[in-house]
Design a protein around this motif. Sequence first.
Motif, PDB file in Angstrom:
ATOM      1  N   ARG A  68      37.251  53.531  38.754  1.00 26.61           N
ATOM      2  CA  ARG A  68      37.634  52.689  39.644  1.00 26.61           C
ATOM      3  C   ARG A  68      38.663  51.490  39.021  1.00 26.61           C
ATOM      4  NH1 ARG A  68      34.615  49.054  44.218  1.00 26.61           N
ATOM      5  NH2 ARG A  68      36.316  47.871  45.109  1.00 26.61           N
ATOM      6  N   TYR A  69      38.432  50.837  37.894  1.00 23.85           N
ATOM      7  CA  TYR A  69      39.159  49.810  37.666  1.00 23.85           C
ATOM      8  C   TYR A  69      39.792  50.455  36.199  1.00 23.85           C
ATOM      9  CZ  TYR A  69      36.055  47.043  40.427  1.00 23.85           C
ATOM     10  OH  TYR A  69      35.380  46.678  41.564  1.00 23.85           O
ATOM     11  N   GLU A  91      24.748  49.248  30.683  1.00 27.03           N
ATOM     12  CA  GLU A  91      26.241  49.600  30.274  1.00 27.03           C
ATOM     13  C   GLU A  91      26.241  50.438  29.061  1.00 27.03           C
ATOM     14  OE1 GLU A  91      28.862  48.898  31.729  1.00 27.03           O
ATOM     15  OE2 GLU A  91      27.972  47.413  33.594  1.00 27.03           O
ATOM     16  N   THR A  92      26.820  51.408  29.178  1.00 30.52           N
ATOM     17  CA  THR A  92      27.529  52.268  28.123  1.00 30.52           C
ATOM     18  C   THR A  92      28.595  52.078  27.519  1.00 30.52           C
ATOM     19  OG1 THR A  92      25.957  53.989  28.892  1.00 30.52           O
ATOM     20  CG2 THR A  92      27.477  54.703  27.176  1.00 30.52           C
ATOM     21  N   PHE A 106      34.259  42.421  34.276  1.00 28.48           N
ATOM     22  CA  PHE A 106      34.991  42.521  35.730  1.00 28.48           C
ATOM     23  C   PHE A 106      34.376  43.196  36.708  1.00 28.48           C
ATOM     24  CE2 PHE A 106      38.385  43.548  38.799  1.00 28.48           C
ATOM     25  CZ  PHE A 106      38.873  42.698  38.954  1.00 28.48           C
ATOM     26  N   ALA A 107      34.185  44.463  36.296  1.00 28.20           N
ATOM     27  CA  ALA A 107      33.374  45.509  37.253  1.00 28.20           C
ATOM     28  C   ALA A 107      32.081  45.203  37.744  1.00 28.20           C
ATOM     29  CB  ALA A 107      33.265  46.746  36.538  1.00 28.20           C
ATOM     30  N   ARG A 108      31.299  44.113  36.799  1.00 29.57           N
ATOM     31  CA  ARG A 108      30.083  43.593  37.299  1.00 29.57           C
ATOM     32  C   ARG A 108      30.365  42.199  38.153  1.00 29.57           C
ATOM     33  NH1 ARG A 108      25.165  43.017  34.604  1.00 29.57           N
ATOM     34  NH2 ARG A 108      25.442  45.105  33.980  1.00 29.57           N
ATOM     35  N   TRP A 109      31.140  41.350  37.865  1.00 26.80           N
ATOM     36  CA  TRP A 109      31.183  40.137  38.580  1.00 26.80           C
ATOM     37  C   TRP A 109      32.386  39.814  39.196  1.00 26.80           C
ATOM     38  CZ3 TRP A 109      29.540  39.236  33.042  1.00 26.80           C
ATOM     39  CH2 TRP A 109      28.266  39.654  32.752  1.00 26.80           C
ATOM     40  N   ASP A 127      42.633  48.013  40.666  1.00 27.09           N
ATOM     41  CA  ASP A 127      41.511  48.518  41.610  1.00 27.09           C
ATOM     42  C   ASP A 127      41.898  49.692  42.314  1.00 27.09           C
ATOM     43  OD1 ASP A 127      39.317  49.051  43.200  1.00 27.09           O
ATOM     44  OD2 ASP A 127      38.876  47.158  43.689  1.00 27.09           O
ATOM     45  N   GLU A 128      41.538  50.861  41.734  1.00 27.02           N
ATOM     46  CA  GLU A 128      42.162  52.080  42.563  1.00 27.02           C
ATOM     47  C   GLU A 128      41.631  52.359  43.888  1.00 27.02           C
ATOM     48  OE1 GLU A 128      41.728  56.840  41.049  1.00 27.02           O
ATOM     49  OE2 GLU A 128      42.716  55.303  39.499  1.00 27.02           O
ATOM     50  N   HIS A 129      40.337  51.916  44.332  1.00 29.68           N
ATOM     51  CA  HIS A 129      39.777  51.838  45.510  1.00 29.68           C
ATOM     52  C   HIS A 129      40.402  50.987  46.611  1.00 29.68           C
ATOM     53  CE1 HIS A 129      35.805  53.813  43.725  1.00 29.68           C
ATOM     54  NE2 HIS A 129      36.748  54.563  43.332  1.00 29.68           N
TER      55      HIS A 129
END
Length: 573
Positions: A68-69, A91-92, A106-109, A127-129
């Motif tokens: 997505r990001y 998280e991996t 950024f993806a989390r918060w 943000d692709e979505h």
Amino acid sequence: MCGIAAVAGAGWSRRLLGEMVAVQHHRGPDGRGLYEDPEGRAALGHTRLAILDLSDAGLQPMSSADGRYHLVFNGEIYNYLELRAALGDGETFRSATDSEVLLAAFARWGAGCLERLVGMFAFAVWDEHAKELFAARDRFGVKPLYYHQRPDGGLLLASEIKALHAGGVPRAADPRAWATYLAAGVLDHSPRTFWEGIRALPAGHTLVWREGAVRIRRWYDLAGRVGTDLDQRPAAAAREEYAARMAESVRLRFRSDVPVGINLSGGLDSSVLLGLVQRVQGKDSDVKAFTFVTGDERYDELPWVRRMLERTRHPSVVCALRPEEVPALAESVHECQDEPFGGLPTLAYARLFEVARDHGVMVLLDGQGLDEQWCGYDYYAEPERASRTVVQATREPATRADCLLPELAGQADGFEPPVPFPDPLRNLQYRDICLTKIPRALRFNDRVSMRCSRELREPFLDHRLVELALRQPARRKIWGATRKRMLRTMARPLAPSGLVEAPKRPLQTPQREWLRGPLRGWADDLIERALVRHGGVWLDAAAVRRHWRRFQAGRSDNSFYVWQWLGMGMGRG
């Protein structure tokens, strides 16, 4: 530390984006990458300077696991290990970079991650979505970010102005910016740049592009964070907290997978930095210490530096600037700055980074910021009077507004800095930190360091230090004729006593002497070139030549205005 580029909306091409990235190659010669949105709505470009995790796992643009990001990032997140732990075992991570931690944060918060970051940064996330481009800049603008919005709503964004020109933005000078600079000496104080249609994202702000609309918001407000109340704790408690935070700030900025050095002058701030390096790394620390000199004992601080380095294992690397090197170096620095820069001190600093490159040192620390936090300059003794003068000259005005033609002079903006605090001293400090001295120095320093593909870190511009210093009462900064009062107390365990008590020595170069001596012919030629370009349009040629003769006769005690004209004669015009 890298160069980034982004485009959003219609009208972009892979070729133009590639040129935006290529022109910033000096910012990151270790790798290059592009990302394109599958629907063609946006694209990101990146050129990498590898500092953490030197493997290909650190290449950008970097994408989140779910696709997505997509991130391009310039800077360093010094607390990335702590953030990685805070993100948890869910998280991996595929790399050991701060970039990947930033992407996960950024993806989390979302934009809320900014408050958690300790570092210097400018980054963009597609943000692709949501089909949205998000960009942000660090609290004090250590890392640059510029943008241009086309009439059709399309956006171009990059680390340097020249990248936007490479992306198709016309090279047209902004007369208002030039008028303000030439009349009042003000620059880097607002989003306006010296180029039409190109704006700087302000420090501590975010930019969001969505469907052709741009929204800019402040995410960090220094005055709001500090508040109007002063720190009424005992001075010892404030000193203890500040000293601990200084040591922690230096410790974090040694996180690197490449060699680190320090920039060392002979002043108090450098003494504190060196002492903290010794405290953090131990007495056996052997990081190289770089000092620039010009061969003029009235200005060079090498004897003080040598005294500081006694009984340490730090190699002293002397970086000499000679008059005959100035013309070629000035043209090179002019090209990398994209806007007017600060004269011989900037050139001497550029020379320092060249020497650091020759020695294989990739990261350097310096002591920027303590004068503004602890009132180290003479003029802080009279804050109300000093607030009316943006450029601190000597006995006379720094600029020559009478050399401007009325058509240009009438376009100059007034400069009225905000007054967020109830006392004039803190308002002056705020001006210097947010609008004048620090923004100017950060831009100059970023460009000359990245010109040599070196990373510059500013441990004393950690936001927690700045906020704490601005909460201190005036008596802890200035006491009688003593400036930096509390800082000097903190410095006593870190530096030789003679350096701690020594008065502030302005970091100067023999600019006036060289322009009247070995560089006079070069300066003559540049001023005449500036008059060919701008005489009768912006400049009154007769007035410029009159002031230039007066300067050469020794009847002027500052050379700021002369350097303004020299800059107008450099480069392509």
